[in-house]
Scaffold this motif. Structure first.
Motif, short mmCIF file in Angstrom:
data_model
loop_
_atom_site.label_atom_id
_atom_site.label_comp_id
_atom_site.label_asym_id
_atom_site.label_seq_id
_atom_site.Cartn_x
_atom_site.Cartn_y
_atom_site.Cartn_z
N GLU A 164 0.84 -1.18 0.00
CA GLU A 164 0.00 0.00 0.00
C GLU A 164 0.88 1.24 0.00
O GLU A 164 1.79 1.36 0.82
CB GLU A 164 -0.90 0.01 1.24
CG GLU A 164 -1.81 1.22 1.35
CD GLU A 164 -2.62 1.23 2.63
OE1 GLU A 164 -3.29 2.25 2.89
OE2 GLU A 164 -2.57 0.22 3.37
N ILE A 165 0.62 2.15 -0.92
CA ILE A 165 1.40 3.38 -1.02
C ILE A 165 0.87 4.38 0.00
O ILE A 165 -0.25 4.87 -0.13
CB ILE A 165 1.34 3.95 -2.44
CG1 ILE A 165 1.92 2.94 -3.45
CG2 ILE A 165 2.10 5.27 -2.52
CD1 ILE A 165 1.75 3.35 -4.90
N GLU A 166 1.67 4.66 1.03
CA GLU A 166 1.27 5.58 2.10
C GLU A 166 1.91 6.96 1.96
O GLU A 166 1.37 7.94 2.44
CB GLU A 166 1.66 5.01 3.47
CG GLU A 166 0.76 3.91 3.97
CD GLU A 166 1.00 3.61 5.44
OE1 GLU A 166 2.13 3.82 5.91
OE2 GLU A 166 0.06 3.16 6.11
N HIS A 167 3.10 7.01 1.33
CA HIS A 167 3.85 8.25 1.21
C HIS A 167 4.34 8.41 -0.23
O HIS A 167 4.77 7.43 -0.86
CB HIS A 167 5.06 8.26 2.14
CG HIS A 167 4.74 7.92 3.56
ND1 HIS A 167 4.27 8.84 4.47
CD2 HIS A 167 4.83 6.74 4.23
CE1 HIS A 167 4.08 8.25 5.63
NE2 HIS A 167 4.41 6.98 5.52
N VAL A 168 4.29 9.63 -0.74
CA VAL A 168 4.83 9.96 -2.06
C VAL A 168 5.63 11.25 -1.92
O VAL A 168 5.15 12.21 -1.29
CB VAL A 168 3.71 10.16 -3.10
CG1 VAL A 168 4.29 10.57 -4.45
CG2 VAL A 168 2.87 8.90 -3.25
N ALA A 169 6.84 11.28 -2.46
CA ALA A 169 7.68 12.47 -2.31
C ALA A 169 8.41 12.79 -3.61
O ALA A 169 8.77 11.89 -4.37
CB ALA A 169 8.70 12.26 -1.20
N ASP A 170 8.61 14.08 -3.85
CA ASP A 170 9.50 14.55 -4.90
C ASP A 170 10.71 15.17 -4.24
O ASP A 170 10.58 15.99 -3.33
CB ASP A 170 8.81 15.59 -5.79
CG ASP A 170 8.00 14.97 -6.91
OD1 ASP A 170 8.46 13.97 -7.50
OD2 ASP A 170 6.89 15.47 -7.20
N THR A 171 11.90 14.79 -4.71
CA THR A 171 13.12 15.37 -4.15
C THR A 171 13.27 16.83 -4.51
O THR A 171 13.94 17.58 -3.79
CB THR A 171 14.36 14.61 -4.63
OG1 THR A 171 14.38 14.60 -6.08
CG2 THR A 171 14.37 13.17 -4.12
N HIS A 172 12.64 17.24 -5.63
CA HIS A 172 12.70 18.64 -6.05
C HIS A 172 11.65 18.85 -7.12
O HIS A 172 10.97 17.91 -7.54
CB HIS A 172 14.09 19.01 -6.58
CG HIS A 172 14.51 18.26 -7.79
ND1 HIS A 172 14.79 16.91 -7.79
CD2 HIS A 172 14.68 18.65 -9.08
CE1 HIS A 172 15.13 16.51 -9.00
NE2 HIS A 172 15.06 17.55 -9.81
N LEU A 173 11.50 20.08 -7.57
CA LEU A 173 10.57 20.40 -8.64
C LEU A 173 11.25 20.09 -9.97
O LEU A 173 12.15 20.81 -10.40
CB LEU A 173 10.18 21.88 -8.56
CG LEU A 173 8.93 22.28 -9.33
CD1 LEU A 173 7.68 21.74 -8.65
CD2 LEU A 173 8.83 23.80 -9.43
N SER A 179 6.16 15.31 -13.22
CA SER A 179 6.06 14.50 -12.00
C SER A 179 4.68 13.87 -11.89
O SER A 179 3.66 14.51 -12.17
CB SER A 179 6.32 15.37 -10.76
OG SER A 179 5.95 14.68 -9.58
N GLY A 180 4.67 12.61 -11.45
CA GLY A 180 3.40 11.95 -11.14
C GLY A 180 3.11 11.93 -9.66
O GLY A 180 2.17 11.27 -9.22
N GLY A 181 3.92 12.66 -8.88
CA GLY A 181 3.83 12.58 -7.42
C GLY A 181 2.47 12.98 -6.88
O GLY A 181 1.83 12.23 -6.13
N ARG A 182 2.00 14.18 -7.24
CA ARG A 182 0.72 14.65 -6.72
C ARG A 182 -0.42 13.75 -7.18
O ARG A 182 -1.31 13.40 -6.41
CB ARG A 182 0.46 16.09 -7.15
CG ARG A 182 1.32 17.12 -6.45
CD ARG A 182 0.99 18.51 -6.93
NE ARG A 182 1.23 18.69 -8.35
CZ ARG A 182 0.31 18.97 -9.26
NH1 ARG A 182 -0.94 19.10 -8.89
NH2 ARG A 182 0.63 19.12 -10.53
N SER A 183 -0.41 13.36 -8.45
CA SER A 183 -1.46 12.50 -8.99
C SER A 183 -1.47 11.15 -8.30
O SER A 183 -2.54 10.63 -7.96
CB SER A 183 -1.25 12.32 -10.50
OG SER A 183 -2.20 11.42 -11.04
N LEU A 184 -0.30 10.57 -8.09
CA LEU A 184 -0.23 9.27 -7.43
C LEU A 184 -0.74 9.36 -6.00
O LEU A 184 -1.45 8.46 -5.52
CB LEU A 184 1.22 8.76 -7.44
CG LEU A 184 1.46 7.38 -6.85
CD1 LEU A 184 0.68 6.31 -7.60
CD2 LEU A 184 2.96 7.04 -6.87
#
Length: 379
Positions: A164-173, A179-184
């Motif tokens: 289960e994906i609980e955390h998603v992070a981008d190291t930078h912009l 980036s799919g970070g926010r969507s994921l």
């Protein structure tokens, strides 16, 4: 034409990783073929534009091997089918890369970097872009770092593992890919993290990384320590997993450092990069394994297809990792960027800031082309 052999991007990648030779006939125009191509250690790249084959000059065909399968590649697959048909008419073994370079651009391949009784660390390689993302998995929970636009890759990985994906992070912009970070995070209900230095003023919904020095994944007390590593961008952040694995974003690569010029403040950001090296990276041991968000050259890839190197090895290869003094480092870092900026990077940054929305077709178009986020200093 329907009887022509097709090879998928996945099949081509598997062939390349197995060590078997691949012959690529690239029929795009000469500039496109030179700027961005399929690369591999046992790969022969033969660029001959599609329009040259319309003349049906037999000299073109004589330069091609008859004893090896020729994989014909174009932008989307249509021109390659025509050329492959000409090859088969003349007795050559030919196949068409399904989807062409656009299909190759979408390929993602997961590989396990490390696994023990407490966690599994997976690197997802996107060979066409040189992009690398990560899944840190423990006790059926996971954190995804630097997810690409194709969020389905991570959803399928989660379902197959399962976790289960609980955390998603981008190291930078990011500036070279969407980036799919926010969507994921939205699709999974996960928390989305990025530093305030990257996201302030954007209107993005996020958890500031600087407020979460420790993020635990699962019940096994897997710790991910957020380390501010500005320089490539003002709010760049790296993650130190279990004190052994540095997910370095675009700050430290296997053969270079993140370029400090994309924001138009090359000297200022180069100064930040110097502070990052002196105050953060250089305090880590030589045994720490560096896992960047990109690679720029096939030589950075290990035999198993993953991209990683011990920090001590990187220090030996890259003189900029131990600068003599601040001013000479700034001069070198700010003045050394000779490559073009990432294609469409202003539009991609606007998308990643939440200021612009595009459909999937436009997103795919924007991401075509190589990664150009590094300053390389090997010796």
């Amino acid at each position: 034409m329907s009887a022509l052999s097709l090879i998928t991007a996945e099949q081509l990648y598997a062939q390349m990783q197995s060590g078997r030779e691949a012959v690529i006939l690239d029929v795009r125009n000469a500039d496109d073929a030179a700027a961005w191509k399929i690369e591999g250690r046992r790969l022969t790249h033969i660029p001959i534009p599609y329009f040259d084959f319309l003349e049906e000059d037999e000299e073109l065909f004589r330069a091609l091997p008859r004893d090896k399968e020729i994989i014909v590649v174009c932008a989307k697959g249509n021109s390659a089918q025509f050329v492959a048909g000409l090859l088969e008419e003349r007795g050559y073994m030919a196949a068409v890369l399904q989807g062409g370079m656009r299909g190759w651009s979408e390929l993602h391949h997961p590989a396990v970097i490390a696994e023990d009784e407490t966690m599994k660390l997976i690197q997802i390689v996107r060979p066409a872009k040189g992009c690398l993302s990560y899944a840190i998995v423990s006790e059926g929970k996971a954190m995804i770092v630097d997810a690409s636009r194709r969020t389905g890759v991570y959803l399928q990985l989660a379902e197959a593992s399962p976790f289960e994906i609980e955390h998603v992070a981008d190291t930078h912009l990011h500036a070279d890919h969407i980036s799919g970070g926010r969507s994921l995070a939205e699709q999974t209900g996960a928390v989305y993290y990025i530093s305030s230095g990257e996201a302030d003023g954007t209107g993005l919904a996020f958890e500031p990384l600087e407020q979460h020095p420790v993020i635990r994944v699962g019940r096994a007390r897997i710790e991910v320590l957020a380390i501010p590593t500005p320089g490539h961008t003002p709010g760049s952040t790296s993650f130190l997993l279990n004190g052994r694995y540095l997910l370095s974003g675009d700050t430290v690569f296997v053969s270079g450092l993140g370029r400090p010029d994309l924001g138009g403040k090359a000297r200022q950001w180069a100064d930040d990069l110097y502070e990052t090296l002196i105050g953060q990276v250089n305090r880590l041991s030589d045994e720490v394994l560096v896992l960047p968000a990109h690679y720029a050259d096939i030589e950075e890839m290990r035999e198993d297809g993953t991209v990683a190197a011990a920090l001590g090895t990187i220090r030996k290869m890259n003189a900029m990792m131990h600068p003599d003094d601040r001013e000479s480092f700034i001069e070198q870092a700010a003045g050394a960027v000779s490559t073009e900026k990432p294609p469409h990077f202003e539009e991609i940054v606007a998308i990643n800031r939440g200021e612009l929305q595009v459909d999937d077709k436009r997103g795919a178009e924007l991401e075509l082309g190589p990664n150009r986020c590094a300053v390389h200093h090997r010796h």
